[in-house]
Design a protein around this motif. Structure first.
Motif, PDB file in Angstrom:
ATOM      1  N   GLU A 184       0.816  -1.226   0.000  1.00 13.01           N
ATOM      2  CA  GLU A 184       0.000   0.000   0.000  1.00 13.01           C
ATOM      3  C   GLU A 184       0.846   1.270   0.000  1.00 13.01           C
ATOM      4  O   GLU A 184       0.367   2.344  -0.379  1.00 13.01           O
ATOM      5  CB  GLU A 184      -0.922  -0.001   1.231  1.00 13.01           C
ATOM      6  CG  GLU A 184      -2.017  -1.039   1.134  1.00 13.01           C
ATOM      7  CD  GLU A 184      -2.544  -1.429   2.500  1.00 13.01           C
ATOM      8  OE1 GLU A 184      -1.923  -2.294   3.160  1.00 13.01           O
ATOM      9  OE2 GLU A 184      -3.565  -0.857   2.914  1.00 13.01           O
ATOM     10  N   ALA A 185       2.115   1.143   0.410  1.00 17.12           N
ATOM     11  CA  ALA A 185       2.989   2.329   0.444  1.00 17.12           C
ATOM     12  C   ALA A 185       3.556   2.673  -0.934  1.00 17.12           C
ATOM     13  O   ALA A 185       4.266   3.671  -1.076  1.00 17.12           O
ATOM     14  CB  ALA A 185       4.132   2.088   1.418  1.00 17.12           C
ATOM     15  N   GLU A 186       3.244   1.853  -1.945  1.00 15.56           N
ATOM     16  CA  GLU A 186       3.745   2.113  -3.311  1.00 15.56           C
ATOM     17  C   GLU A 186       3.516   3.589  -3.669  1.00 15.56           C
ATOM     18  O   GLU A 186       2.422   4.110  -3.491  1.00 15.56           O
ATOM     19  CB  GLU A 186       2.958   1.211  -4.259  1.00 15.56           C
ATOM     20  CG  GLU A 186       3.353   1.287  -5.711  1.00 15.56           C
ATOM     21  CD  GLU A 186       2.415   0.375  -6.520  1.00 15.56           C
ATOM     22  OE1 GLU A 186       2.708  -0.822  -6.624  1.00 15.56           O
ATOM     23  OE2 GLU A 186       1.375   0.876  -7.013  1.00 15.56           O
ATOM     24  N   ASN A 187       4.550   4.240  -4.183  1.00 11.70           N
ATOM     25  CA  ASN A 187       4.412   5.664  -4.504  1.00 11.70           C
ATOM     26  C   ASN A 187       5.345   6.019  -5.659  1.00 11.70           C
ATOM     27  O   ASN A 187       6.327   5.313  -5.916  1.00 11.70           O
ATOM     28  CB  ASN A 187       4.760   6.507  -3.267  1.00 11.70           C
ATOM     29  CG  ASN A 187       4.242   7.930  -3.402  1.00 11.70           C
ATOM     30  OD1 ASN A 187       3.413   8.218  -4.272  1.00 11.70           O
ATOM     31  ND2 ASN A 187       4.725   8.820  -2.564  1.00 11.70           N
ATOM     32  N   ALA A 188       5.009   7.084  -6.362  1.00 10.77           N
ATOM     33  CA  ALA A 188       5.854   7.532  -7.471  1.00 10.77           C
ATOM     34  C   ALA A 188       5.769   9.042  -7.563  1.00 10.77           C
ATOM     35  O   ALA A 188       4.764   9.652  -7.177  1.00 10.77           O
ATOM     36  CB  ALA A 188       5.391   6.886  -8.776  1.00 10.77           C
ATOM     37  N   ASP A 189       6.850   9.632  -8.071  1.00 12.26           N
ATOM     38  CA  ASP A 189       6.929  11.080  -8.217  1.00 12.26           C
ATOM     39  C   ASP A 189       6.128  11.503  -9.456  1.00 12.26           C
ATOM     40  O   ASP A 189       6.356  10.962 -10.542  1.00 12.26           O
ATOM     41  CB  ASP A 189       8.424  11.419  -8.377  1.00 12.26           C
ATOM     42  CG  ASP A 189       8.670  12.914  -8.459  1.00 12.26           C
ATOM     43  OD1 ASP A 189       7.730  13.654  -8.800  1.00 12.26           O
ATOM     44  OD2 ASP A 189       9.817  13.316  -8.189  1.00 12.26           O
ATOM     45  N   PRO A 190       5.213  12.452  -9.298  1.00  7.53           N
ATOM     46  CA  PRO A 190       4.418  12.881 -10.462  1.00  7.53           C
ATOM     47  C   PRO A 190       5.299  13.268 -11.659  1.00  7.53           C
ATOM     48  O   PRO A 190       4.936  12.996 -12.809  1.00  7.53           O
ATOM     49  CB  PRO A 190       3.645  14.095  -9.938  1.00  7.53           C
ATOM     50  CG  PRO A 190       3.581  13.913  -8.461  1.00  7.53           C
ATOM     51  CD  PRO A 190       4.808  13.154  -8.064  1.00  7.53           C
ATOM     52  N   ALA A 191       6.460  13.863 -11.390  1.00 12.24           N
ATOM     53  CA  ALA A 191       7.334  14.279 -12.507  1.00 12.24           C
ATOM     54  C   ALA A 191       7.870  13.048 -13.254  1.00 12.24           C
ATOM     55  O   ALA A 191       8.010  13.066 -14.490  1.00 12.24           O
ATOM     56  CB  ALA A 191       8.490  15.116 -11.977  1.00 12.24           C
ATOM     57  N   ASP A 192       8.160  11.977 -12.523  1.00 12.49           N
ATOM     58  CA  ASP A 192       8.646  10.753 -13.184  1.00 12.49           C
ATOM     59  C   ASP A 192       7.528  10.096 -13.998  1.00 12.49           C
ATOM     60  O   ASP A 192       7.756   9.580 -15.093  1.00 12.49           O
ATOM     61  CB  ASP A 192       9.177   9.752 -12.144  1.00 12.49           C
ATOM     62  CG  ASP A 192      10.479  10.218 -11.506  1.00 12.49           C
ATOM     63  OD1 ASP A 192      11.159  11.082 -12.096  1.00 12.49           O
ATOM     64  OD2 ASP A 192      10.805   9.727 -10.407  1.00 12.49           O
ATOM     65  N   LEU A 193       6.320  10.105 -13.426  1.00 14.05           N
ATOM     66  CA  LEU A 193       5.180   9.532 -14.160  1.00 14.05           C
ATOM     67  C   LEU A 193       4.933  10.318 -15.442  1.00 14.05           C
ATOM     68  O   LEU A 193       4.638   9.743 -16.505  1.00 14.05           O
ATOM     69  CB  LEU A 193       3.924   9.536 -13.281  1.00 14.05           C
ATOM     70  CG  LEU A 193       4.020   8.686 -12.000  1.00 14.05           C
ATOM     71  CD1 LEU A 193       2.828   8.966 -11.090  1.00 14.05           C
ATOM     72  CD2 LEU A 193       4.083   7.196 -12.335  1.00 14.05           C
ATOM     73  N   THR A 194       5.086  11.627 -15.363  1.00 15.21           N
ATOM     74  CA  THR A 194       4.942  12.482 -16.544  1.00 15.21           C
ATOM     75  C   THR A 194       6.018  12.143 -17.574  1.00 15.21           C
ATOM     76  O   THR A 194       5.732  12.013 -18.773  1.00 15.21           O
ATOM     77  CB  THR A 194       5.069  13.965 -16.126  1.00 15.21           C
ATOM     78  OG1 THR A 194       4.003  14.231 -15.234  1.00 15.21           O
ATOM     79  CG2 THR A 194       5.002  14.896 -17.315  1.00 15.21           C
ATOM     80  N   ALA A 195       7.255  11.973 -17.098  1.00 17.63           N
ATOM     81  CA  ALA A 195       8.356  11.657 -18.020  1.00 17.63           C
ATOM     82  C   ALA A 195       8.062  10.361 -18.774  1.00 17.63           C
ATOM     83  O   ALA A 195       8.233  10.277 -19.999  1.00 17.63           O
ATOM     84  CB  ALA A 195       9.659  11.525 -17.230  1.00 17.63           C
ATOM     85  N   GLY A 196       7.593   9.339 -18.048  1.00 20.48           N
ATOM     86  CA  GLY A 196       7.290   8.060 -18.696  1.00 20.48           C
ATOM     87  C   GLY A 196       6.206   8.205 -19.744  1.00 20.48           C
ATOM     88  O   GLY A 196       6.250   7.583 -20.811  1.00 20.48           O
ATOM     89  N   CYS A 197       5.232   9.059 -19.452  1.00 18.51           N
ATOM     90  CA  CYS A 197       4.126   9.251 -20.390  1.00 18.51           C
ATOM     91  C   CYS A 197       4.586  10.093 -21.588  1.00 18.51           C
ATOM     92  O   CYS A 197       4.156   9.859 -22.727  1.00 18.51           O
ATOM     93  CB  CYS A 197       2.947   9.880 -19.654  1.00 18.51           C
ATOM     94  SG  CYS A 197       1.401   9.734 -20.535  1.00 18.51           S
ATOM     95  N   ASP A 198       5.492  11.052 -21.353  1.00 22.61           N
ATOM     96  CA  ASP A 198       6.100  11.791 -22.476  1.00 22.61           C
ATOM     97  C   ASP A 198       6.845  10.829 -23.403  1.00 22.61           C
ATOM     98  O   ASP A 198       6.796  10.959 -24.630  1.00 22.61           O
ATOM     99  CB  ASP A 198       7.104  12.831 -21.947  1.00 22.61           C
ATOM    100  CG  ASP A 198       6.431  14.085 -21.395  1.00 22.61           C
ATOM    101  OD1 ASP A 198       5.252  14.345 -21.739  1.00 22.61           O
ATOM    102  OD2 ASP A 198       7.086  14.805 -20.616  1.00 22.61           O
ATOM    103  N   VAL A 199       7.559   9.884 -22.800  1.00 26.48           N
ATOM    104  CA  VAL A 199       8.300   8.903 -23.607  1.00 26.48           C
ATOM    105  C   VAL A 199       7.318   7.986 -24.345  1.00 26.48           C
ATOM    106  O   VAL A 199       7.505   7.665 -25.520  1.00 26.48           O
ATOM    107  CB  VAL A 199       9.277   8.111 -22.704  1.00 26.48           C
ATOM    108  CG1 VAL A 199       9.861   6.909 -23.443  1.00 26.48           C
ATOM    109  CG2 VAL A 199      10.379   9.024 -22.204  1.00 26.48           C
TER     110      VAL A 199
END
Ligand code: GLV
Ligand code: MN
Ligand code: MN
Length: 409
Positions: free
Chosen positions: A384-399
């Protein structure tokens, strides 16, 4: 198109809204496959896709495809996607990120009035986790022809409910025939679920391969007996047998480290009463390794130890390998597109091998396939503690959007 960027806030807000469906007190998500909550998540995805102008279809395993037309709609689509089901103590990103980043690509293409030659689809694959209905990746497996439809629909949970029954109950037993259509390419964006990218301060993992897996079910049968009067020398204790085998599973993992993984994650003890010697134990084993030869060696070691342990304790054993998913090399053209997209977008990247299973592993058998990884906090997932940085998620989606455009234009 080098500087096309997705909408970070919209992607994050969609992830958070989806995460509320099955949201847990500790900030994670419990949305097991084909439950009422899974239906709610699917309904929300379908609504968002229809609002984005997509045509939505559902196949016989409940896989969902949301299609944005191409300028030549007779061409095969470039498909993105992952899964919406989670582990019982899952997070808000595993799978969901790959689904909603597919939707975000479509929304961004709409915002920028970009037409692609090939159609683009965002997809949801049913029961990727294999937590409620083993094995994992079962519906992408049926799509890819690894399993037949009957096998897929008859997978059952611990209460005996089948995927077919539950698909019908939640209204996602679609009419589209399985597979039988060409994808120009398939891309799955996903959190890494391990620590490598974070430790090396790389924003993007260009996934070249996924490791192989073998899943087993073991049932040991001994004899229930009174915990007081029964002498130690005359017991047939199924739990003692299980304990020895479980310890050996861990040793086999350690002996083949650093790349091997070996886990017992589920166990049922009968009758589970503190003053009865356990007469029956059921447990599962999950073995993984990127090298098929080592995975076979681990398999042989487990079988030998389990057989000798059961016979030395006078236990009967049912031992079944229920799933084998060999290591997967992803398609060179798709891997190159992801790497090229990371360069075009200007994000630090490295090649990486996936430790987890993904729908992309099975889709790669029938379509050119690639994956994009982004870091997750402390490498923690299935938690449940799984977390990600919004900027990294954005980068992956840009790619992702760049890789899709490289393949779809
Ligand atoms: C799926 O999440 C798996 O790799 O077990
Ligand atoms: Mn996943
Ligand atoms: Mn998972």
């Amino acid at each position: 198109m080098n500087n096309i960027k997705i909408n970070e806030q919209r992607l994050w807000d969609s992830l958070m809204e989806m995460g509320e469906i099955g949201g847990t007190e500790k900030g994670g998500c419990c949305r097991l496959a084909l439950t009422d909550l899974d239906k709610q998540g699917r309904d929300l995805f379908v609504k968002w896709c229809e609002e984005a102008g997509c045509t939505v279809s559902v196949d016989k395993m409940g896989n969902i495809f949301a299609r944005r037309a191409g300028t030549d709609d007779s061409l095969p689509p470039v498909v993105m996607g992952s899964h919406l089901d989670t582990q019982p103590t899952g997070g808000k990103f595993d799978g969901v990120y790959g689904v909603l980043s597919g939707l975000e690509v479509i929304r961004t293409l709409n915002d920028n009035n970009i037409q692609t030659k090939h159609p683009i689809e965002a997809s949801v694959w049913t029961n990727e986790e294999g937590s409620r209905f083993p094995p994992a990746m079962v519906a992408s497996g049926v799509f890819a022809g690894v399993f037949d439809l009957e096998y897929g629909l008859s997978r059952a949970d611990l209460d005996g409910k089948t995927m077919g029954e539950e698909l019908e109950r939640i209204g996602y037993n679609g009419s589209v025939e399985m597979g039988n259509r060409e994808f120009k390419a398939f891309f799955e964006a996903h959190i890494e679920q391990g620590p490598i990218l974070e430790n090396e301060e790389k924003t993007i993992g260009v996934v070249t391969d996924a490791q192989g897996q073998r899943w087993y079910e073991v049932k040991l049968t001994g004899q229930e007996s009174h915990a007081g009067p029964t002498p130690m020398s005359s017991r047939k204790d199924a739990l003692v047998g299980a304990a020895r085998i479980i310890d050996q599973v861990n040793k086999i993992g350690l002996e083949n480290s650093p790349l091997a993984c070996a886990t017992v994650g589920l166990m049922q003890v009968f009758p589970n009463s503190r003053n009865v010697i356990p007469g029956e134990v059921f447990f599962t084993v999950d073995f993984r390794h990127p090298d098929d030869a080592v995975l076979s060696k681990m398999d042989a070691a487990l079988r030998e130890f389990a057989n000798s342990t059961a016979s030395s304790l006078g236990l009967e054993m049912e031992f079944e390998e229920i799933w084998y998913s060999p290591p997967v090399p992803f398609n060179k053209s798709c891997v190159d597109s992801v790497r090229e997209a990371a360069k075009l977008s200007g994000y630090p990247h490295r090649d990486i091998v996936s430790g987890a299973g993904h729908d992309a592993c099975y889709i790669s058998r029938v379509a050119p396939t690639g994956m994009v990884f982004v870091p997750c906090e402390n490498g923690i997932s299935h938690n449940e503690a799984e977390n990600a940085d919004p900027a990294d998620l954005t980068a992956g989606c840009d790619v992702l959007i760049q890789a899709v455009l490289l393949q779809a234009s």
